[in-house]
Enzyme design. Structure first.
Site: not given
Length: 519
Positions: A86, A176, A178, A230, A233-234
């Protein structure tokens, strides 16, 4: 910039809202890539990064405007394949001697169809039906291609929809690839990275081994503190760090009294019993609920929780002698967003609850083992580390917890009612096999009581709202289309089994205009 040993692909960001999708498509092909805003990309930077290929993203600007964004001119002599998308196509054409014009009836926004004009290696697998659906979003258009380029695809509004200089391996498309609205876009990226010689060795198994080495080198024999929520991610960050340094890691789990039913017990049990991780369970629910008493403004509630979290975390972290590092579950989108494309201010929609101020306040260095990963990659890494799918696939849960699902004042009574209703709702979703189809689902208890009838008696209890959305990344969302039968069955269970609720509603607001959470 990452120190990974894998082949790298550089994405130069010109400000497109979907640049992150480019990176996600490439990661799905096991290709390591990084996004960097155009103003940070110098040739010294490029040489240090040593990418095997480069992609120019789209962007909102016009290349016809004086001073509009450009790539470093010398990058075209660097000798690697380049793909322009683009705006990326338009700046490539302009910088290499072509010409771009504005508007004049050739703008295209939305679905379009490209027809082929010759064969091109990057289009292998395209045009099997004679044309290809793509997603266009351009006002300007290429009016004259640069010397050395040829046309390989056209659309009604883009006569140069696909162009390439095959001798230099430069490719440029006006659409695009994607986005999901270009159904075969992933194939184009697959062809591009294959032609660029990527080995496709960016896997979570390789990342795990690489990151364990990195953590050991960074930390040495020092101690690390990790704030454990909890959430996925962590939890993945903690398990990965523990695998690297063992008992040098101590996790602090702050229980603010705003968790879901049995959540604190389950988190503590999993990490202490299953993973043998040193864990401080800080039950500070009385403190948090006391400070929140009488507060109804959502921003005030968020700020109280955020400040108390930092204070409580620091109090317990100070008891860990010799700690020099703080672990955080920072993800790659957080890293990208922290380096603003424009550098300009943005409107605060909601304050985010995190421990962003802790490292400086406590004099700690950061360990961020997930900072190169997207959310789906974190889940894949969790599977690699042996976390059960039932945990990895959990819906997102906000840092302030049930506080933002309880509009108005928060009381212990309302929280208990909310926990029970939410547990029934999630149980219903799981029983019907719908959990994995939904991005996020929860109950909000509304700050209003309604009249009802149960048996021969009158009730005057709370109303609740059921919320369930589908999403790819949480940035936009649609409500989940439950059947009326499901909603009726769920409402009946909640009203019959939860004392304090006599009315259920279903929230069918999309994001935008609404947000996923109620506060």
């Amino acid at each position: 910039m990452s120190q990974t040993s894998h082949d790298r692909l550089l994405i130069i960001d010109f400000g497109s809202q979907v640049t992150q999708l480019i990176a996600r498509r490439l990661r799905e092909l096991n290709v390591y890539c990084e996004i960097h805003p155009y103003q940070n990309v110098t040739m010294d930077f490029v040489r240090e990064m040593a990418p095997r290929a480069v992609i120019f993203s789209g962007g909102p600007d016009s290349v016809t405007r004086e001073g509009s964004p450009r790539a470093p001119q010398e990058i075209f002599d660097y000798g690697v394949p380049i793909l322009g998308i683009c705006y990326g196509q338009q700046t490539m054409m302009t910088q290499l001697g072509g010409r771009v014009e504005s508007g004049h009836g050739t703008a295209e926004f939305g679905r379009a169809y490209v027809t082929p004009k010759g064969t091109l290696d990057i289009l292998d697998g395209w045009f099997t039906d004679g044309r290809e659906q793509v997603w266009m979003s351009h006002g300007d258009h290429v009016a004259e291609i640069a010397p050395g380029f040829e046309v390989y695809g056209t659309s009604p509004g883009a006569p140069f929809a696909i162009t390439a200089d095959t001798s230099r391996h430069f490719y440029a498309v006006q659409f695009h690839p994607e986005v999901h609205h270009t159904p075969n876009g992933a194939k184009l990226y697959e062809n591009f990275v294959r032609l660029a010689g990527f080995k496709g060795d960016w896997t979570m198994g390789a990342y795990r081994e690489e990151m364990i080495r990195t953590i050991r080198e960074q930390v040495g024999d020092k101690k690390v503190i990790c704030g454990l929520s909890g959430g996925v991610d962590s939890s993945v960050a903690a398990i990965l760090i523990h695998e690297a340094i063992g008992d040098q890691l101590t996790c602090v789990f702050v229980d603010h009294g705003l968790l879901r039913k049995n959540e604190a017990t389950e988190v503590v049990g999993m990490f202490r019993d299953n993973y043998n991780i040193q864990l401080i369970h800080a039950d500070e629910s009385d403190l948090f609920l006391g400070e929140l008493d009488g507060q109804s403004d959502p921003e005030t509630k968020r700020k109280i929780i955020g400040k108390l979290f930092i204070d409580v975390f620091q109090k317990h972290a100070d008891t860990i002698e010799g700690a020099e590092f703080l672990a955080q579950g920072t993800l790659y989108p957080d890293v990208i967003e922290s380096v603003s494309f424009s550098g300009g201010p943005s409107v605060t929609i909601k304050s985010h609850h995190n421990v962003g101020g802790l490292p400086e306040k406590m004099g700690l260095k950061l360990v961020e083992p997930l900072r190169e990963l997207f959310k789906d990659e974190v889940r894949a890494l969790g599977r690699e580390l042996g976390l059960p799918q039932s945990f990895i696939g959990r819906h997102p849960f906000p840092g302030p917890g049930l506080a933002i699902r309880c509009p108005g004042e928060i009381t212990r009574e309302k929280l208990e009612i909310l926990r029970e209703a939410d547990a029934i709702y999630i149980d219903q979703i799981r029983k019907h096999g719908l959990y994995d189809e939904i991005w996020q689902a929860f109950v909000a208890i509304l700050p209003v009581r309604t009249v009802g009838v149960m048996g021969d008696g009158r009730t005057y209890d709370y109303a609740c709202a059921l919320r369930a959305v589908t999403s790819v990344d949480g940035m936009t969302a649609d409500y989940y289309p439950f059947t009326h039968e499901f909603l009726g069955e769920t409402a009946t269970r909640i009203i019959n089994e939860v004392k304090g609720i006599n009315r259920c509603t279903y929230d069918i607001t999309s994001k935008p205009p609404g947000t996923i959470e109620w506060e």
